[in-house]
Enzyme design. Structure first.
Site, PDB file in Angstrom:
ATOM      1  N   ARG A  72      -2.978  13.432  -8.066  1.00 10.38           N
ATOM      2  CA  ARG A  72      -2.865  12.896  -6.709  1.00 10.38           C
ATOM      3  C   ARG A  72      -4.118  12.140  -6.268  1.00 10.38           C
ATOM      4  O   ARG A  72      -4.017  11.052  -5.714  1.00 10.38           O
ATOM      5  CB  ARG A  72      -2.524  14.004  -5.713  1.00 10.38           C
ATOM      6  N   TYR A 125      -0.051 -11.089   8.302  1.00  9.93           N
ATOM      7  CA  TYR A 125       1.171 -10.478   7.770  1.00  9.93           C
ATOM      8  C   TYR A 125       1.884  -9.732   8.891  1.00  9.93           C
ATOM      9  O   TYR A 125       1.315  -8.850   9.529  1.00  9.93           O
ATOM     10  CB  TYR A 125       0.829  -9.539   6.619  1.00  9.93           C
ATOM     11  N   ASP A 198      -8.092  -9.605   4.261  1.00 15.06           N
ATOM     12  CA  ASP A 198      -6.851  -9.613   3.492  1.00 15.06           C
ATOM     13  C   ASP A 198      -6.839 -10.912   2.696  1.00 15.06           C
ATOM     14  O   ASP A 198      -6.666 -11.999   3.233  1.00 15.06           O
ATOM     15  CB  ASP A 198      -5.647  -9.544   4.431  1.00 15.06           C
ATOM     16  N   LYS A 223       1.725  -8.891  -4.892  1.00 14.28           N
ATOM     17  CA  LYS A 223       1.833 -10.346  -4.924  1.00 14.28           C
ATOM     18  C   LYS A 223       1.181 -10.913  -6.182  1.00 14.28           C
ATOM     19  O   LYS A 223       1.523 -10.513  -7.281  1.00 14.28           O
ATOM     20  CB  LYS A 223       1.255 -10.926  -3.638  1.00 14.28           C
TER      21      LYS A 223
END
Length: 407
Positions: A72, A125, A198, A223
């Site tokens: 994890r 976005y 970003d 992307k």
């Protein structure tokens, strides 16, 4: 996990002619293609293995000297991809893979303190913009959305003693606005705020925000970093390993938001061809933008590579070797013509996303809904690696057919 590149079990192995040539001296193209040049030490495989184990053996004294305890918080396959991304970004703190771009972005905001103020772009976005409007108040964060392409607007939005984060997205999706990372980083630094960028629409092959003064760079690795439309992933890369970075590490571990090993393996595969894909997609996007800017049925082309774009000079300064794969067009005839154009393409695919090897087209106002900054006549284009002449012919035919129907 051993990361040695030394010959394993072969005393006669030929040594490299230049043993001191380290990955720090390689170009991004070589870094990506070689995946840092690591060789799996047991089998001598040139492709890093896929580590699926969820748990790891303790040492007799209950320590974990391998560096792994449970899947994890960490994973060996994820580390391999993280190391490549960190090297491409020149990120001193390294990078952290998340299960999605949204998970990576949200972690940055959740690492802030209650009562902090954030400056974010008007053009960004839409999913993150919506999340900020809905969730920031619950986190006791105040967010002001500004024209990030205007440094004076950013300066005016800063609240001395309160602003702790300036979030930049450049080029801004889908209006292709360009923000001056270095100028905004200086404004933020004077105010004691961090800068996160970003950089999804460009990749570290074109822009390295950390070198321009940013503290954190974020990618939706779904992307262009992966580039094959088969992985959902996000990543953060940090300029330094400070308390804020350690908070991000703890958030990812606590949320269980690490990327799975199989997805990390696929992402590593995509990263190895990243510079070649970026070059092809940049070339295609620029050719399309140039031809479409003279098209009689296109009222405007939004692409920073065009000299007439208001952000062209800034883009030319902070983007190396191209202006990205994303562009938008505004269709003469308005919303109906734009929607009908998207309905008539054959080669372009009507789908959400960016950066894959296949070219995508989308009417963004329909997707984003009320409150979108997108004009209703806008179509967002994500250029793939197809022949740009084929892409132009397909879009040209769709524009003309739509115009004939609307006209």
């Amino acid at each position: 996990m051993s990361r040695s590149n030394a010959p394993h079990g072969d005393p006669d192995a030929v040594q490299p002619a230049h043993p001191d040539l380290s990955p720090e001296e390689w170009t991004p193209r070589t870094l990506a293609a070689q995946a840092l040049g690591r060789i799996e030490p047991v089998t001598r495989a040139v492709v890093p293995p896929l580590h699926l184990s969820t748990t790891y053996l303790r040492d007799p004294d209950n320590a974990y000297r391998s560096g792994f305890s449970y899947a994890r918080p960490d994973n060996a396959t994820a580390r391999e991809a993280e190391d490549v991304i960190a090297a491409l970004e020149r990120a001193e703190a390294g990078s952290l893979l998340f299960s999605s771009g949204m998970a990576a972005a949200a972690a940055v905001f959740c690492a802030l303190e209650r009562g902090d103020h954030v400056v974010a772009p008007e053009v960004m976005y839409w999913g993150l913009r919506r999340w900020l409007r809905q969730e920031a108040p619950r986190l006791d964060l105040t967010v002001d959305f500004v024209a990030m392409e205007d440094p004076d607007a950013v300066r005016a939005a800063i609240r001395p003693g309160k602003t702790r984060l300036v979030w930049i997205e450049t080029p801004g999706n889908p209006l292709c606005t360009v923000s001056d990372i270095a100028a905004i980083a200086e404004i933020a630094r004077e105010a004691g705020a961090r800068v996160a960028v970003d950089s999804t629409a460009v990749s570290p092959i074109l822009t390295r925000p950390l070198a321009l003064g940013a503290d954190i760079v974020m990618h939706s690795a779904t992307k262009i970093l992966n580039g094959h439309s088969d992985v959902v992933a996000g990543v953060l890369a940090g300029a330094r390993r400070d308390t804020f970075w350690e908070r991000l590490v703890a958030i990812r571990a606590g949320w269980g938001a690490i990327l799975g090993p199989f997805e990390a393996y696929l992402l590593m595969r995509g990263l190895r061809t990243l510079p070649l894909r970026v070059a092809a997609q940049n070339e295609g996007a620029l050719r399309l933008a140039t031809r479409l800017s003279a098209h009689p049925l296109v009222s405007a082309v939004l692409y920073p590579g065009l000299p007439g774009h208001p952000g062209h000079a800034v883009a030319a300064r902070q983007m190396e070797g191209g202006f990205g794969f994303m562009l938008s067009i505004r269709v003469a005839g308005g919303e109906a013509a734009a929607i009908d154009t998207a309905a008539r393409v054959a080669l372009w695919k009507r789908a959400t996303s960016l950066g894959g090897v296949e070219s995508l087209i989308e009417h963004r106002a329909s997707v984003e809904g009320p409150g979108t900054p997108c004009p209703p006549d806008l179509l967002r284009l994500s250029t793939g690696i197809e022949d740009p002449d084929d892409l132009f012919r397909d879009l040209d035919a769709a524009l003309r057919a739509a115009h004939g129907k609307i006209g």
